[in-house]
Enzyme design. Structure first.
Site, short mmCIF file in Angstrom:
data_model
loop_
_atom_site.label_atom_id
_atom_site.label_comp_id
_atom_site.label_asym_id
_atom_site.label_seq_id
_atom_site.Cartn_x
_atom_site.Cartn_y
_atom_site.Cartn_z
N GLU A 1 0.85 -1.27 -0.15
CA GLU A 1 0.23 -0.11 -0.04
C GLU A 1 0.89 1.30 -0.12
OE1 GLU A 1 -2.94 0.34 -0.69
OE2 GLU A 1 -3.53 -1.78 -0.57
C1 LIG Z 1 2.82 -9.64 0.80
C2 LIG Z 1 2.69 -8.60 -0.28
C3 LIG Z 1 1.20 -8.20 -0.76
C4 LIG Z 1 0.92 -7.33 -1.73
N1 LIG Z 1 -0.17 -7.13 -2.22
C5 LIG Z 1 -0.59 -6.32 -3.22
C6 LIG Z 1 -1.84 -6.14 -3.91
O1 LIG Z 1 -2.73 -6.95 -3.12
N2 LIG Z 1 -2.02 -5.46 -4.92
C7 LIG Z 1 -1.14 -5.01 -5.34
O2 LIG Z 1 -1.15 -4.29 -6.57
N3 LIG Z 1 0.21 -4.93 -4.98
C8 LIG Z 1 0.45 -5.72 -3.92
N4 LIG Z 1 1.77 -5.67 -3.41
C9 LIG Z 1 2.72 -5.05 -3.87
C10 LIG Z 1 3.25 -3.79 -3.23
O3 LIG Z 1 2.20 -2.86 -2.96
C11 LIG Z 1 4.81 -3.41 -3.86
O4 LIG Z 1 5.57 -4.31 -3.18
C12 LIG Z 1 5.28 -2.05 -3.27
O5 LIG Z 1 4.29 -1.03 -3.66
C13 LIG Z 1 6.47 -1.53 -3.48
O6 LIG Z 1 6.67 -1.79 -4.88
P1 LIG Z 1 7.78 -2.59 -5.13
O7 LIG Z 1 7.95 -3.83 -4.32
O8 LIG Z 1 8.17 -2.68 -6.52
O9 LIG Z 1 9.24 -1.70 -4.77
P2 LIG Z 1 9.90 -0.65 -5.50
O10 LIG Z 1 8.88 0.30 -5.99
O11 LIG Z 1 10.75 -1.08 -6.62
O12 LIG Z 1 10.90 0.31 -4.49
C14 LIG Z 1 12.01 -0.36 -4.09
C15 LIG Z 1 12.54 0.81 -2.74
O13 LIG Z 1 12.71 1.90 -3.29
C16 LIG Z 1 11.92 2.86 -2.88
N5 LIG Z 1 11.37 3.93 -3.79
C17 LIG Z 1 10.95 3.73 -5.03
N6 LIG Z 1 10.70 4.90 -5.43
C18 LIG Z 1 10.89 5.96 -4.65
C19 LIG Z 1 11.08 7.55 -4.61
N7 LIG Z 1 10.57 7.99 -5.46
N8 LIG Z 1 11.68 8.12 -3.54
C20 LIG Z 1 12.11 7.19 -2.58
N9 LIG Z 1 12.13 5.85 -2.50
C21 LIG Z 1 11.47 5.42 -3.42
C22 LIG Z 1 10.61 2.34 -2.13
O14 LIG Z 1 10.45 2.80 -0.98
C23 LIG Z 1 11.44 0.99 -1.85
O15 LIG Z 1 12.14 1.19 -0.52
C24 LIG Z 1 2.03 -6.57 -2.41
C25 LIG Z 1 3.27 -6.75 -1.84
C26 LIG Z 1 3.62 -7.78 -1.00
C27 LIG Z 1 5.06 -8.25 -0.71
#
Ligand SMILES: Cc1cc2nc3c(=O)[nH]c(=O)nc-3n(C[C@H](O)[C@H](O)[C@H](O)COP(=O)(O)OP(=O)(O)OC[C@H]3O[C@@H](n4cnc5c(N)ncnc54)[C@H](O)[C@@H]3O)c2cc1C
Length: 589
Positions: free
Chosen positions: A443
């Site tokens: 989220e």
């Molecule tokens: C158990 C689980 C359940 C989930 N459930 C859902 C669901 O139901 N539906 C759904 O759609 N998604 C879901 N997700 C996905 C989740 O919302 C994403 O994993 C999350 O939004 C982060 O995206 P990412 O993992 O690709 O990380 P990335 O976006 O690749 O980020 C990696 C790191 O970089 C940082 N970062 C990225 N951009 C910036 C910025 N501009 N400034 C500073 N820092 C930044 C982030 O904070 C993080 O620390 C789920 C994930 C998990 C693990």
């Protein structure tokens, strides 16, 4: 085996004594029946269900996890989960806060949040299934057409079906502008949806026969980036115009993830292969619609943090009372025993008070935000509705960001109180640490909450919510400047609040010269704002504590004093972080 007893007394204190919720709720349109008697009856029943049905499934669900069958692309949830869901749906909990015209009970959002706290404390992994349905209900209620409301919404509200939020793709996490899933129009007004979504909570399970996926995708003429995203509803089984259920849709789970925690929650890879779906809301406006869903879900995730911290606190407090190790520094407290209980050691009390300080003020914050949501939806005065909406939107990233981060600290301290026994699975504390870890990630990560708070809510929207909130705190400080029970805390709060305004002004100026300053300050700003927010709710709690019996009143005062002496000063550190600026974060080659 861990214990869980719903903290009904503290919930009632937050709701009625600190926030005066009964007067607020009964003064809203359609709120005549929302009296304390009714709310209390719902809280009591929720406590019973969560303590007796969901809490006992927490450890077994973690040990067993979900099972995926490749041949049928189906998921079996842990033993007891499905039956618990049936009881939940039969009890009318799925539609507790949904509108009556859609089959819901139309009860206040704040009540929904408190019952949610009990669900998540009892069983965080199980609670994720209804959380997603709740988001889907909100999105279709606000943006769906009449047919979608009749066919999908009513079945989500009565719990016959559950919902999902399908946003994330392998290349599109925090940055949804990168998503590639496509939706091509059919002649009959429906769309063919194709693409792969990952990490989809509750994407597949055995609770219900059908699942309603809300999917973000691009239409053929979509502009690039986040302005070209549309939202579609894609059911697992197709649904005919008359509402009857048709053949299996080509939307299926391709796998489930093997995770660190929340193992009873099915996190799925979802493949959409020309799956039939329908547009929700206007073309290319899907992100706005999804934000309706995400805002409710973000507050819900903040409540998850509060919930898991409450359960960790209950268990570590019990342990600290019972475990005998070493003597108090000032001499034996229980000379008849071989050693004193852990509670006699000051640092054990620090760890317990840290948890209590976050949990109890976090509960007031969550309930306050829930009340703003009710005021925004149903206050007779349009200006009040607008103000409440601005306050809510400002507080959501604080509630999500700070409470979920505080939950990491609380579960860590709770485990620490168990010593090596905390590391051992049978005491259940390591599960809390593992389960809590996800809440700062999904989220929107803490970084994304921080950017939303500082970049969007404070800078872009001219800080409307911040201004209302600062004015409210200042009015409270003025009214209580001579109130003996709280005046020392009020002085500290007033000074911190003044600094909040100054820090924000100075950041606004700095970021005009270099927008990178916002990114460099955002997370410190989130903590800084969050700690002052909780200080305000602690000061209000002390004022309200006069109604409590002496022992509980003293506990509130002691915890507030602890918070102001040992946690609020963290703002000095975060202010230094904010002021250090981007120059201290040099480029890394
Ligand atoms: C158990 C689980 C359940 C989930 N459930 C859902 C669901 O139901 N539906 C759904 O759609 N998604 C879901 N997700 C996905 C989740 O919302 C994403 O994993 C999350 O939004 C982060 O995206 P990412 O993992 O690709 O990380 P990335 O976006 O690749 O980020 C990696 C790191 O970089 C940082 N970062 C990225 N951009 C910036 C910025 N501009 N400034 C500073 N820092 C930044 C982030 O904070 C993080 O620390 C789920 C994930 C998990 C693990």
């Amino acid at each position: 085996m861990t214990i869980y007893k719903a903290p009904l007394d503290d919930m009632r204190f937050a709701l009625y004594d600190v926030l005066g919720a009964e007067a607020v709720l009964t003064g809203l349109d359609g709120g005549d029946a929302h009296t304390r008697d009714l709310l209390d009856a719902v809280l009591d029943e929720s406590a019973r269900f969560n303590e007796q049905v969901l809490a006992p499934l927490n450890a077994s669900g973690d040990a067993e996890g979900c099972h995926y069958d490749k041949a049928s692309a189906t998921v079996t949830t842990p033993k007891g989960f499905k039956e618990a869901y049936r009881q939940y749906a039969d009890g009318g909990w799925a539609g507790l806060t949904a509108k009556e015209e859609h089959g819901g009970q139309g009860l206040p959002a704040v009540l929904g949040l408190l019952t949610k706290e009990m669900i998540d404390a009892a069983n965080l992994a199980w609670g994720i299934y209804p959380l997603l349905s709740h988001g889907a209900i909100d999105a279709i209620e606000h943006h769906g057409d009449d047919w979608q409301k009749e066919v999908f919404l009513k079945r989500l509200v009565d719990g016959t079906w559950t919902g999902t939020m399908c946003l994330t793709e392998p290349q599109a996490g925090s940055d949804l502008g990168l998503l590639k899933t496509r939706a091509e129009p059919n002649d009959d007004g429906s769309y063919r949806v194709s693409g792969t979504k990952i990490f989809i909570s509750a994407g597949e399970h055995d609770f219900t026969d059908n699942i309603v996926h809300l999917v973000l995708a691009r239409l053929p003429d979509a502009p690039a980036g986040s302005r070209g995203i549309s939202m579609l509803v894609v059911p697992k089984f197709k649904v005919n115009r008359d509402g009857s259920v048709g053949e299996r849709n080509t939307a299926a789970a391709g796998a489930i993830e093997h995770k660190m925690g929340i193992k009873g929650s099915a996190t799925c890879v979802m493949n959409f292969d020309d799956a039939q779906g329908w547009l929700i809301g206007a073309p290319h406006k899907g992100l706005m619609a999804m934000f309706t869903m995400m805002n409710a879900a973000r507050l819900g995730v903040g409540v998850q943090g509060l919930a898991i911290a409450e359960r960790a606190l209950q268990n570590s407090l019990n342990y600290a009372r019972e475990r005998l190790q070493m003597r108090a520094l000032s001499g034996p407290k229980l000379p008849e025993k071989p050693a004193d209980p852990l509670l006699v050691h000051p640092d054990v009390r620090r760890m317990l008070l840290t948890q209590r300080a976050f949990v109890e003020s976090g509960r007031v914050l969550a309930a306050y935000a829930g009340l703003q949501s009710d005021i925004e939806a149903r206050h007779p005065d349009a200006d009040k509705r607008k103000e409440a909406g601005e306050l809510l939107s400002f507080l959501i990233p604080i509630a999500k960001g700070l409470i979920t981060e505080a939950a990491q600290e609380c579960t860590k301290e709770a485990l620490q109180i168990f010593g090596g026994h905390g590391f051992i699975a049978e005491h259940g504390m390591e599960q809390f640490v593992r389960d809590a870890r996800i809440i700062t990630l999904y989220e929107g990560t803490t970084q994304i909450q921080a950017l939303d708070l500082l970049g969007r809510k404070v800078m872009q929207l001219q800080g409307a919510g911040l201004k209302h909130f600062l004015a409210e705190i200042q009015a409270f400080c003025k009214a209580n400047a001579n109130n003996d029970s709280v005046k020392a805390l009020v002085m500290q709060l007033a000074a911190a609040t003044a600094t909040w305004g100054e820090v924000t002004q100075s950041l606004a100026q700095k970021s005009q010269a270099n927008p990178e300053e916002l990114g460099a300050a955002a997370v410190d700003y989130l903590y800084f704002s969050g700690y002052i927010t909780l200080a305000y709710f602690w000061a209000r709690s002390v004022v309200a504590a006069d109604v409590l019996p002496a022992e509980r009143r003293q506990a509130k005062i002691d915890t507030a004093n602890f918070y102001f002496a040992r946690i609020l000063p963290r703002i000095v550190l975060h202010k230094a972080g904010i002021e250090a600026g981007v120059a201290t974060l040099p480029d890394i080659a």
